[in-house]
Design a protein around this motif. Structure first.
Motif: not given
Length: 346
Positions: A14-15, A29-32, A152-156, A160-162
């Protein structure tokens, strides 16, 4: 919300794909859900040679040329050290193994990577009377730090969808996919062993090989290279070393076991001659394929649905290469290498 891509999974696959999309100014967007641990607990070695039988890794030169600039760029972005250049040395147990090394050094794909000058063992804490063979162009990637920084970068960036991905909530359109309030042109599943729960791709022959590793503290060892014998010993700094790994076929959990610990310690003690303390033990299930090649490509039916999986134990080296293959397939209609195209199993 409209984006170009949905990525499901934020391990090495994914990265790598996310970095490729960012370089091409694609939105995603990324689901994790943190259910898979193999990228985080990995030893992180990149090594172009299979040291059990002295054989070349598939497309190793191309993989290294693709991967290392990606990690170098991420180091600059996050202002951290991720890529540690460190030699890998194979401990020989006989003259026959030495001879096999010299024979292998003339083979296509191995010549640039095998040092034909054998190295004397000058470390009194290591039993290596038959010398050591050195592999060139090797190193260790701090995969745990990489994944942490990337998430963390995706969050900012609010990318990022956790949460766990709900396959039942996915609708497939003619030229898009719709997931809840997200409309995307494409979706890429990079779930590692979690693919077994994916109803769209669980027909593919993805196996799972559980690996367990130890971290030990050994002040007297003073090892400044990766030592490969019956297990790897990888320097981490501050007299700490990663020891691994196991390859277990039946157990598909992330649970550590005393059996694996005992086996790793028994092997380690055959060639390490100093006291040490076990600090931690971790486990993860590698996504593996029977032909030891990744699974990458499109779904049989849905043209805007893709898979990026099966990186096995060599994710550090191969992930950026596979990301390029998949991106060019989707965006530029360039055929994927036949050896890794998931259509080989359709």
């Amino acid at each position: 919300m409209k984006v170009d891509y949905i990525i499901v999974g934020c391990g090495l696959a994914g990265v790598s794909f996310g970095e490729k999309l960012e370089a091409k100014n694609k939105s995603f967007v990324v689901f994790e859900d943190s259910s898979q641990q193999s990228s985080i607990v990995a030893g992180g070695l990149y090594n172009p040679v299979t040291l059990k039988r002295f054989t070349p890794v598939w497309k190793s030169e191309e993989q290294l040329q693709t991967a290392l600039p990606v990690y170098n760029q991420l180091e600059k972005e996050y202002n951290v050290t991720l890529d540690y250049k460190i030699p890998v040395r194979r401990r020989f147990t006989s003259l026959e193994e030495q001879n096999n090394w010299f024979e292998a050094s003339d083979k296509v794909g191995l010549k640039p990577f095998l040092n034909t000058t054998l190295i004397d063992n000058n470390n009194p804490k290591i039993d290596a009377q038959f010398k050591l063979g050195e592999v060139l162009s090797t190193g260790r990637l701090d995969t745990k730090l990489l994944v942490e920084k990337y998430r963390a970068d995706l969050e900012t960036k609010n990318c990022l969808i956790e949460e766990s991905f709900d396959y039942d909530a996915l609708s497939i359109g003619h030229d898009c996919v719709i997931y809840k309030n997200i409309n995307a042109k494409h979706i890429v599943f990079a779930e590692g062993f979690g693919l077994k729960q994916n109803p769209y791709f669980n027909n593919l022959p993805l196996g799972g090989t559980k690996g367990q590793l130890l971290t030990i503290h050994a002040p007297d060892l003073k090892l400044d290279y990766v030592l490969k014998s019956s297990v790897f010993v990888i320097p981490l700094g501050n007299h700490n070393y990663r020891v691994g790994s196991t390859y277990e076929q039946k157990d598909k959990t992330n649970t550590i076991t005393s059996e694996a610990r005992d086996m790793l310690l028994d092997k380690l003690k055959t060639f390490i001659k100093c006291d040490f303390e076990v600090l931690t033990q971790v486990a993860g299930v590698r996504p593996t394929v029977k032909d030891r090649k990744p699974l990458v490509g499109g779904h049989q039916t849905f043209k805007n649905m893709y898979i990026f999986n099966g990186l096995g134990s060599r994710g550090v080296m191969i992930a950026p290469y596979v990301a390029n293959q998949l991106y060019n397939f989707i965006e530029n209609n360039v055929a994927i290498d036949a050896e890794i195209d998931c259509s080989r199993f359709y």
